[in-house]
Design an enzyme around this catalytic site. Sequence first.
Site, PDB file in Angstrom:
ATOM      1  N   ASP A 320      -3.010   5.002   4.417  1.00  0.00           N
ATOM      2  CA  ASP A 320      -3.040   3.915   5.408  1.00  0.00           C
ATOM      3  C   ASP A 320      -4.412   3.240   5.434  1.00  0.00           C
ATOM      4  O   ASP A 320      -5.402   3.803   4.969  1.00  0.00           O
ATOM      5  CB  ASP A 320      -2.743   4.486   6.803  1.00  0.00           C
ATOM      6  CG  ASP A 320      -3.742   5.574   7.184  1.00  0.00           C
ATOM      7  OD1 ASP A 320      -4.012   6.452   6.339  1.00  0.00           O
ATOM      8  OD2 ASP A 320      -4.271   5.540   8.302  1.00  0.00           O
ATOM      9  N   GLU A 321      -4.433   2.069   6.014  1.00  0.00           N
ATOM     10  CA  GLU A 321      -5.671   1.340   6.324  1.00  0.00           C
ATOM     11  C   GLU A 321      -6.649   1.324   5.148  1.00  0.00           C
ATOM     12  O   GLU A 321      -7.813   1.677   5.290  1.00  0.00           O
ATOM     13  CB  GLU A 321      -6.352   1.965   7.560  1.00  0.00           C
ATOM     14  CG  GLU A 321      -5.492   1.866   8.803  1.00  0.00           C
ATOM     15  CD  GLU A 321      -6.176   2.398  10.062  1.00  0.00           C
ATOM     16  OE1 GLU A 321      -6.186   1.662  11.059  1.00  0.00           O
ATOM     17  OE2 GLU A 321      -6.690   3.529  10.042  1.00  0.00           O
TER      18      GLU A 321
END
Length: 527
Positions: A320-321
Amino acid sequence: MGKIVLVFVSLLALVQVLAVDAVDRVKIWPMPESVSHGHGSLYMNKDFELKTEGSKYNDASGILKDGFSRLLHVLQVAHVVDGNSSGADTSLLLQGLHVVVLSPDDELQYGIDESYKLSVPASGKPVFAYIEAQTVYGALHGLQTFSQLCQFNFKTSVIEVPMVPWTVIDQPRFSFRGLLIDTSRHYLPLPVIKNVIDSMAYAKLNVMHWHIVDTQSFPLEIPSFPKLWDGAYSISEQYTFADAAEIVSYAQRRGINVLAEIDVPGHALSWGIGYPSLWPSKDCQEPLDVSNEFTFKVIDGILSDFSKVFKFRFVHLGGDEVNTSCWRVTPHVRKWLTKHRMNESQAYQYFVLRAQNIALSHGYEIVNWEETFNNFGNKLSRKTVVHNWLGGGVAKLVVEAGLRCIVSNQDKWYLDHLDTTWQQFYMNEPLTNITNPEQQKLVIGGEVCMWGEHIDGSDIEQTIWPRAAAAAERLWTSYNKLAKDPRQVTGRLAHFRCLLNQRGVAAAPLAGPGRVAPEEPGSCYSQ
Ligand SMILES: *[C@@H]1O[C@H](CO)[C@@H](O)[C@H](O)[C@H]1NC(C)=O
Ligand SMILES: *[C@@H]1O[C@H](CO)[C@@H](O)[C@H](O)[C@H]1NC(C)=O
Ligand SMILES: *[C@@H]1O[C@H](CO)[C@@H](O)[C@H](O)[C@H]1NC(C)=O
Ligand SMILES: *[C@@H]1O[C@H](CO)[C@@H](O)[C@H](O)[C@H]1NC(C)=O
């Protein structure tokens, strides 16, 4: 004057609780599939015993025996049980629990049978409660339910089982019922983690997702790459590999799987403290250097070590991210991208898929955060479980694409969102808008997330509880038995919250938004 008003308010609260109590006498949390009860009472014998005749399970590992000891402990910890029941009618003296487990195998794995049947007769000669389960882990759930039927009788100073006879038939709705803990943002000492595991078992949660390492710190020893835990906050805030094995074994003996995570390629800055070449450069340290073969050697080493202790079918690879600007601005990485004809988003995909293949080579199936699906869902291994977090509506897209999903939408199931109420936790339905039964099966469950930026060992319990319990019922109890309005379960959840307090778990009051302190003097049951 103040006191009189307070007494009056407390009395009102008590009247309210009693009124709820009359209609909602079954206080089991989470609510079983089916429950019936009568109006008699049994008294627990002083030498309350475990009997296992007829079991195909020999309990060589002592999992059942230990579960039974813990049952006695939680029943006896609240009060001194020193009543003398020897004068009582022996047909009302509960001699023990007869537990029959049908499977000889006690391997804990995703999707095992967790069902159980529990019955407590109204009388007998001698009288035993009875639990039957396919697996020892189903039997442990039965013990948890039994513990919630018991109460201390203050007149006789013995433990009583009111409302006998009981018949409970029970099984979980979802096979993945998780809680995330984060030991990178703040280190959590072993006893804190063990207390969390114990409390999870009370609510029949069965996966502890261990977000072990992140940008801020790398507390875990990795034998293959012994400098990785140079990224720990301090010399004392570390877990040896043996500590990790201890956590896994402690959890497993309580029917709880441990899902280990390394969050790559973002959220991994701390890896470079010990091995700076994992950073694109000294000035641009995240995500991990995609152009460096050593990066994948380290991932391979970690997952190889993981496979020796984390025996759960899944490993979590994060994903993620990911902010790829460091790849763009670092000359040697940029050169590598050009050479391999990749732009940054293709490099992100390349990284995630390569990490997936490494995990597969160690026998794992994979969990990845939803951005991987949102960006290149059709490229993910079919053995991927997509972990939703950004918002609602993702699970539907994931299962339509034929992949499995875990629901943790942050607006409802993030425990670090301190203003999210238990009612919102309770009402968050993983199958929202998913009507096709085949697709429904692909939602394997959900998870509440206790991110660690703003909590540590001092307040983790009251941030998790009681809100995680609200989600636990959503994940355990069959859909048609769930309350359509959370007000219908307030009294029962308050009861469970007070039970947690009685067992030494610092569960916060229900009243008010999110995690709160008690607002005023009053009964636990009305807070
Ligand atoms: C319990 O009560 C019986 C009589 O009802 C008595 O004989 C016995 O000594 C008592 N035992 C204890 C430990 O007080
Ligand atoms: C990505 O990281 C760079 C620096 O590494 C930063 O300047 C930029 O704001 C970040 N972008 C986002 C969307 O966070
Ligand atoms: C990267 O390349 C792919 C394939 O050519 C393209 O679809 C995508 O838009 C590109 N992404 C960026 C951020 O340039
Ligand atoms: C479910 O569908 C309705 C109607 O299309 C939509 O308004 C709602 O946002 C959806 N909910 C989720 C969680 O996807």
